[in-house]
Structures are given as C-alpha cells and as structure tokens.
Motif scaffolding. Structure first.
Motif, PDB file in Angstrom:
ATOM      1  N   ALA B 158      13.366  21.088  51.546  1.00  0.00           N
ATOM      2  CA  ALA B 158      13.440  22.096  50.487  1.00  0.00           C
ATOM      3  C   ALA B 158      13.927  21.468  49.186  1.00  0.00           C
ATOM      4  O   ALA B 158      13.334  21.672  48.130  1.00  0.00           O
ATOM      5  N   VAL B 159      14.990  20.688  49.271  1.00  0.00           N
ATOM      6  CA  VAL B 159      15.558  20.091  48.052  1.00  0.00           C
ATOM      7  C   VAL B 159      14.575  19.096  47.445  1.00  0.00           C
ATOM      8  O   VAL B 159      14.316  19.105  46.240  1.00  0.00           O
ATOM      9  N   PHE B 160      13.981  18.260  48.300  1.00  0.00           N
ATOM     10  CA  PHE B 160      13.040  17.245  47.791  1.00  0.00           C
ATOM     11  C   PHE B 160      11.871  17.915  47.072  1.00  0.00           C
ATOM     12  O   PHE B 160      11.508  17.538  45.963  1.00  0.00           O
ATOM     13  N   HIS B 161      11.294  18.934  47.694  1.00  0.00           N
ATOM     14  CA  HIS B 161      10.117  19.558  47.100  1.00  0.00           C
ATOM     15  C   HIS B 161      10.467  20.534  45.980  1.00  0.00           C
ATOM     16  O   HIS B 161       9.639  20.824  45.129  1.00  0.00           O
ATOM     17  N   SER B 162      11.712  21.035  45.977  1.00  0.00           N
ATOM     18  CA  SER B 162      12.090  21.959  44.909  1.00  0.00           C
ATOM     19  C   SER B 162      12.014  21.263  43.545  1.00  0.00           C
ATOM     20  O   SER B 162      11.708  21.897  42.537  1.00  0.00           O
ATOM     21  N   ALA B 163      12.288  19.953  43.523  1.00  0.00           N
ATOM     22  CA  ALA B 163      12.224  19.229  42.255  1.00  0.00           C
ATOM     23  C   ALA B 163      10.797  19.268  41.705  1.00  0.00           C
ATOM     24  O   ALA B 163      10.575  19.566  40.530  1.00  0.00           O
ATOM     25  N   LEU B 164       9.826  18.991  42.588  1.00  0.00           N
ATOM     26  CA  LEU B 164       8.430  19.002  42.142  1.00  0.00           C
ATOM     27  C   LEU B 164       7.970  20.423  41.831  1.00  0.00           C
ATOM     28  O   LEU B 164       7.264  20.662  40.862  1.00  0.00           O
ATOM     29  N   ILE B 165       8.413  21.358  42.672  1.00  0.00           N
ATOM     30  CA  ILE B 165       8.012  22.751  42.471  1.00  0.00           C
ATOM     31  C   ILE B 165       8.573  23.305  41.162  1.00  0.00           C
ATOM     32  O   ILE B 165       7.903  24.059  40.458  1.00  0.00           O
ATOM     33  N   SER B 166       9.786  22.913  40.814  1.00  0.00           N
ATOM     34  CA  SER B 166      10.360  23.422  39.566  1.00  0.00           C
ATOM     35  C   SER B 166       9.532  22.958  38.369  1.00  0.00           C
ATOM     36  O   SER B 166       9.380  23.686  37.394  1.00  0.00           O
ATOM     37  N   GLU B 167       8.962  21.762  38.463  1.00  0.00           N
ATOM     38  CA  GLU B 167       8.099  21.290  37.375  1.00  0.00           C
ATOM     39  C   GLU B 167       6.796  22.094  37.315  1.00  0.00           C
ATOM     40  O   GLU B 167       6.264  22.346  36.238  1.00  0.00           O
ATOM     41  N   ILE B 168       6.313  22.504  38.493  1.00  0.00           N
ATOM     42  CA  ILE B 168       5.112  23.351  38.513  1.00  0.00           C
ATOM     43  C   ILE B 168       5.420  24.707  37.882  1.00  0.00           C
ATOM     44  O   ILE B 168       4.662  25.214  37.069  1.00  0.00           O
ATOM     45  N   PHE B 169       6.578  25.268  38.244  1.00  0.00           N
ATOM     46  CA  PHE B 169       6.988  26.540  37.638  1.00  0.00           C
ATOM     47  C   PHE B 169       7.094  26.402  36.122  1.00  0.00           C
ATOM     48  O   PHE B 169       6.630  27.241  35.366  1.00  0.00           O
ATOM     49  N   ARG B 170       7.738  25.311  35.703  1.00  0.00           N
ATOM     50  CA  ARG B 170       7.973  25.135  34.274  1.00  0.00           C
ATOM     51  C   ARG B 170       6.641  25.041  33.519  1.00  0.00           C
ATOM     52  O   ARG B 170       6.444  25.693  32.497  1.00  0.00           O
ATOM     53  N   ALA B 171       5.718  24.263  34.077  1.00  0.00           N
ATOM     54  CA  ALA B 171       4.417  24.121  33.417  1.00  0.00           C
ATOM     55  C   ALA B 171       3.687  25.465  33.399  1.00  0.00           C
ATOM     56  O   ALA B 171       3.096  25.853  32.391  1.00  0.00           O
ATOM     57  N   GLY B 172       3.757  26.196  34.523  1.00  0.00           N
ATOM     58  CA  GLY B 172       3.083  27.492  34.613  1.00  0.00           C
ATOM     59  C   GLY B 172       3.658  28.487  33.618  1.00  0.00           C
ATOM     60  O   GLY B 172       2.928  29.224  32.954  1.00  0.00           O
ATOM     61  N   ILE B 173       4.980  28.495  33.501  1.00  0.00           N
ATOM     62  CA  ILE B 173       5.648  29.421  32.578  1.00  0.00           C
ATOM     63  C   ILE B 173       5.310  29.050  31.137  1.00  0.00           C
ATOM     64  O   ILE B 173       5.014  29.905  30.310  1.00  0.00           O
ATOM     65  N   ASN B 174       5.328  27.745  30.852  1.00  0.00           N
ATOM     66  CA  ASN B 174       5.015  27.305  29.486  1.00  0.00           C
ATOM     67  C   ASN B 174       3.562  27.551  29.104  1.00  0.00           C
ATOM     68  O   ASN B 174       3.232  27.611  27.927  1.00  0.00           O
ATOM     69  N   ALA B 175       2.696  27.692  30.124  1.00  0.00           N
ATOM     70  CA  ALA B 175       1.271  27.889  29.822  1.00  0.00           C
ATOM     71  C   ALA B 175       0.991  29.310  29.338  1.00  0.00           C
ATOM     72  O   ALA B 175      -0.065  29.578  28.783  1.00  0.00           O
ATOM     73  N   VAL B 176       1.947  30.220  29.559  1.00  0.00           N
ATOM     74  CA  VAL B 176       1.751  31.592  29.068  1.00  0.00           C
ATOM     75  C   VAL B 176       2.046  31.611  27.569  1.00  0.00           C
ATOM     76  O   VAL B 176       3.092  31.125  27.145  1.00  0.00           O
ATOM     77  N   PRO B 177       1.132  32.154  26.744  1.00  0.00           N
ATOM     78  CA  PRO B 177       1.318  32.084  25.287  1.00  0.00           C
ATOM     79  C   PRO B 177       2.602  32.764  24.823  1.00  0.00           C
ATOM     80  O   PRO B 177       3.042  33.745  25.421  1.00  0.00           O
ATOM     81  N   THR B 178       3.203  32.248  23.758  1.00  0.00           N
ATOM     82  CA  THR B 178       4.469  32.810  23.261  1.00  0.00           C
ATOM     83  C   THR B 178       4.298  34.252  22.806  1.00  0.00           C
ATOM     84  O   THR B 178       5.254  35.014  22.807  1.00  0.00           O
TER      85      THR B 178
END
Lengths: 248, 280
Positions: B158-178
């Motif tokens: 969980a901890v190992f993959h949470s690091a990669l998953i958090s980057e996916i979340f961040r990219a997904g969230i940032n992809a939504v227009p301001t």
C-alpha cells in the motif's frame, strides 16, 4: 427599488500580481438594483476587479464591502457571500459531468441544503426563464454555446443571488448566439437585479446600463451615465476607445 | 463539392499498392508470422530444456488446479493462491488509494508544510527498493508495532504504490480546468465539496488508464511477499516446486495465471474507459 442602499462599495482598492500593479486606487459604489457596465481595453483590469467582488481574486489594500460584508482573504463569511453573488464566466464553466438540471441543483442542494424536489422545481423555473426548459436532461456538451451560457446564468440564479457579475459573457460565443444571451440578461435587468457586467456589447450597455465605467491600465478613468458616456465622454482616452469599437 | 479546377476522371480504380505492402498488411499473414515467432520461442525453450535432460511432467499439473477426491471436488493450491493474491492486492490497493489521495491533496494544498510532507514522503518511498521496504516493515516496524507478516505485506504494498498513485491523482486533479474550481467557488462550495462533487468525478476519466496500470503493477509486485512466506500465488508455487521439483511447469503455469488476471483487468477497464468517454 431603493437606490440609496449600496450593495458594492469599493474604496481605495489596490491589487498587485507580484510587481505588476493590476488595480490602482479603485473607488466605486454600486447601489441595489443598479446596472453597471464596465468596458475598456483588454488588460485594463475589468475582469480582475469583478473577480475581487466574489473572492476569486483578493485585493492587497483598500476596502471592499459587499452587501454589508467586508471582503478580504480569509474572511469567514466569504462562502455566504459567494452564495449572494452570482458569477457568469466567459467560458461558461458548466460542470460537464452533470446534466443541465444537475448543474442547477447541485449548488442549492449541497451548499444551501435544499431538498432535491425543491431544488429541481426552482431549477425548472429558472430554465423556463432563460428559455430552455426542454434541455434539462442533456449534458452541457450537447448544447450550443448560447444555450450553455444561459444555463450558466440560470445556475447562478438558482442560488437566489442578489448580485450578478458577468465577465465578458458573450465574448466566447458565435455571433448568432450573442443576442439570445443578451436578451436573457436584459430580462434579468428588468427584474431589478443588481448587475455588474464586463462587456464590449455597447448596444446592450445603452439599453440596460444605469452607469458606465471605463477602465484603462488598472484605473477607473470615467464613470458616467450612458447618455453622457456615449455622446460626450469627459476623457479623451474613453472617446478614442468608443470610436474604435463603435466604428462599424 | 468544388474540385478546385483539377479535372480528374471519375470512376477509375486507384492503382494497387505494391505487393509487399499488401502481403504484410493482410491479417492472415500477420497472424501466421506471429504464430511462427511464438512457436520458435516455445520450441527453443523446449529444445533447451531437453538439452538439460529436463523431464516434462505436465500431466501432474492439473492436480494443483483442482482435484476430485473421494469427498468430492476441491480446488487445488494454485486457485487458492490466486484468491489469496487477489485479496492481498485488493486490500493493499484500497489502502494505497486512500493514502495516495491524502498525499495528493496535501501536495496540492496551499499549506507549505503540507506539500513539504507530501514531497518528502514521495521521494522517500520512490527511492527505496520494494524488497527493502518489505524487510523494513516486516523485520523493523513489525516487531516495534506488533503486526504480523500479512499486515506487513499489505502495508508495504500500500505504501509503495500510494506514492505512484498520489502522482496519478495529482495529474488527474490538475487536468481539470481551473474554470471548474472558479465555478464551484462562485456558487459557494467549500474546497472539500468542490473536490467531491466537481473535481474528482471529472478526473476519473484522466486517471483510469494510469490507475489500471498501477493495479496491474501492484498485482505483479504482490509476488514479492513470498520472500516472507505470506500465503499467496507465488508462495504456493514455490511450495509446490519444493515438493515436486517441476519448476518449469509450475512457473509457466503461475506466469500464465498472472497474465490472464491482468489481461482480464486491462480489457475490463478499456470497456469502462469507452463508457466514460461517451458520458462526457
């Protein structure tokens, strides 16, 4: 309508982006029911100013009081204030994953805690008022630009707002759709709503505005009633601007 | 349609593409070439194994898939191991999603300390090998906090993959227009309401493909917990081999099981993606 009640009071307002002085010593008062149209060249700070009015931007100094609430970064009442102050954006900014009806009801339901049935009833009323009751179950992408912008207006109205801000509401529209949006705005003006509109639609301004504001380089250059504004503006810069946009 | 003044005879067939192009473009030929290549690899492996004098005993493999005993039908070690692997992966993935979302939100928050913590966590986890992380959780943190090998495995994954998953979340969230943030703010939504009703539902579409990759990655990396003997597919494979010495057959079978599971997953998600694409 009580013209004496001030809804928006701006005093000595300054706004910086880093070193850039975006708004310089702005003074402006908008009374209840008043329609103010702000125009000016791009980059003059028109949008920045009205974005300060609902806390999408924060001013750096001066005072901004809206409907009796002092606005500043960190103000507790800012969310209550935003419910009073509707905003219509140039790019509509509808929620693309929600249907038209859901776009209109999500605010009242989640923010104001109104029941779904009641929110939907209000939403359908406002859709009727912007002349698109039949589009309730479509998604925004299935509508034309003009229809989307009218949904956006209805979305703000569903919050039972007391002030409506329009940030170049027709600039992103195809020419043949501009009038359907302006018509809705004129009808809204007739209901006595307090409106601040950033636009270059001078026909609309003549028809609706109580006060014209001309801005340039972050300053308010001219504030005058439309008769005077269009026929005999006091500043030379304003006259030049009008000549340019009214030339054809 | 205007033809821009270029006169072109109508109804004349286009010239045929060259023979070689037609040859390689045809489905039959492509499938044929594919079969030949795969066949060659398999044959090479077979010849190699024979060269070693390996005694193939494929007939003994089915008993590890299922058995019909006198008490009736029962599953073999491999399906039982697969179920354990799926359980382990699902639990770890859910936990990884929770941690990943929290880390992403911290990183995106206006709090300087929040994003500092998030970046620190990311860099730390991303730069430790998975195996070392597992040893750390099992041999160091396990005794300190008193958790068993199964918990240690779940936490590690969980901890190992949470690091990669958090980057996916961040990219997904940032992809939504301001503009979506501004619209939500302008109707008085709080940041948490904005995330919940406006931003996250829209970022799902951006996150689905990389998130699938991450699930597949997690299922595969779950095999590493066999080094601390947690009961799952790879561990069962090792156990069977130590009993039967059929390393080739069992490892081929285990690999195939992983492949089938992850392929099913990928196909399922590509259907989901199509559904979301239509909805938007």
């Amino acid at each position: 309508m009580n013209q004496a009640t001030p809804m928006i009071e701006v005093t000595n307002l300054d706004k910086f982006y880093g070193a850039f002085h975006a708004l310089k010593n702005i003074d402006l008062t908008v009374h209840q029911g008043e329609k103010v149209v702000i125009c000016g060249p791009s980059g003059s700070g028109k949008s920045t100013l009205i974005r300060c009015f609902n806390g999408l931007e924060w001013h750096n100094s001066g005072r901004l009081v809206i409907d009796g609430i002092e606005v500043y970064d960190g103000a507790k009442e800012i969310r209550e204030l935003r419910q009073e102050v509707g905003m219509v954006f140039q790019q509509f900014n509808l929620f693309p994953h929600l249907t038209v009806l859901e776009n209109l009801t999500i605010g009242p339901m989640k923010v104001r805690g109104i029941s779904k049935a009641q929110a939907e009833e209000t939403a359908r009323n406002y859709l009727e008022r912007v002349h698109i009751p039949e589009q309730a179950d479509k998604y925004p992408a299935q509508l034309s630009g003009g229809q989307q912008q009218r949904v956006a207006i209805a979305r703000s109205l569903c919050m039972e707002t007391r002030i409506m801000l329009f940030d170049e509401p027709t600039s992103a529209l195809d020419p043949e759709m501009i009038n359907e949006v302006l018509d809705v705005m004129v009808e809204l003006a007739d209901t006595g709503m307090t409106m601040v509109v950033v636009t270059h639609e001078m026909g609309f301004a003549r028809k609706v505005a109580d006060t014209m504001v001309f801005m340039e380089a972050g300053q308010i250059v001219e504030v005058s009633p439309p008769e005077q504004f269009f026929t005999n503006p006091s500043s030379e810069r304003c006259r030049l601007f009008l000549d340019q946009i009214l030339a054809h | 349609m205007s033809d821009l003044g270029i006169s072109r005879p109508k109804g004349q067939p286009l010239p045929k593409p060259p023979f070689l192009k037609r040859f390689f473009d045809s489905t039959l030929i492509s499938v044929g070439i594919y079969v030949v290549i795969v066949g060659l690899i398999a044959y090479g492996a077979y010849i190699g194994a024979q060269g070693m004098g390996y005694n193939w005993q494929w007939y003994r493999v089915p008993q590890f898939l299922y058995r019909n005993t006198e008490v009736g039908f029962e599953w073999g070690e491999i399906p039982i191991g697969l179920v354990a692997t799926i359980k382990l992966s699902v639990t770890a993935f859910i936990l990884a999603m929770v941690i990943g979302l929290l880390v992403a939100l911290l990183r995106l928050s206006d709090l300087v300390i929040g994003s500092a913590i998030a970046v620190g966590f990311l860099e730390l986890i991303r730069n430790i090998p998975l195996l070392v992380l597992l040893y750390l959780f099992y041999y160091v943190l396990g005794p300190i906090f008193g958790f068993d090998r199964y918990t240690a495995s779940i936490l590690t994954l969980a901890v190992f993959h949470s690091a990669l998953i958090s980057e996916i979340f961040r990219a997904g969230i940032n992809a939504v227009p301001t503009g979506q943030w501004e619209a939500a703010k302008s109707i008085g939504m709080s940041p948490s309401q904005t995330y919940r009703y406006i931003i996250l539902p829209q970022s799902v579409r951006f996150m689905l493909p990389p998130m699938t990759g991450e699930v597949v990655h997690l299922i595969k990396s779950s095999a590493i917990v066999s080094v601390i003997a947690v009961a799952e597919l790879t561990t069962f494979g090792r156990n069977i081999i130590s009993d039967t010495y059929m390393s080739f057959e069992i490892w081929f079978t285990i690999a195939l099981v992983y492949l089938v599971v992850t392929l099913i997953l990928s196909i399922g998600v590509s259907h989901l993606e199509k559904k979301y694409a239509v909805d938007q």
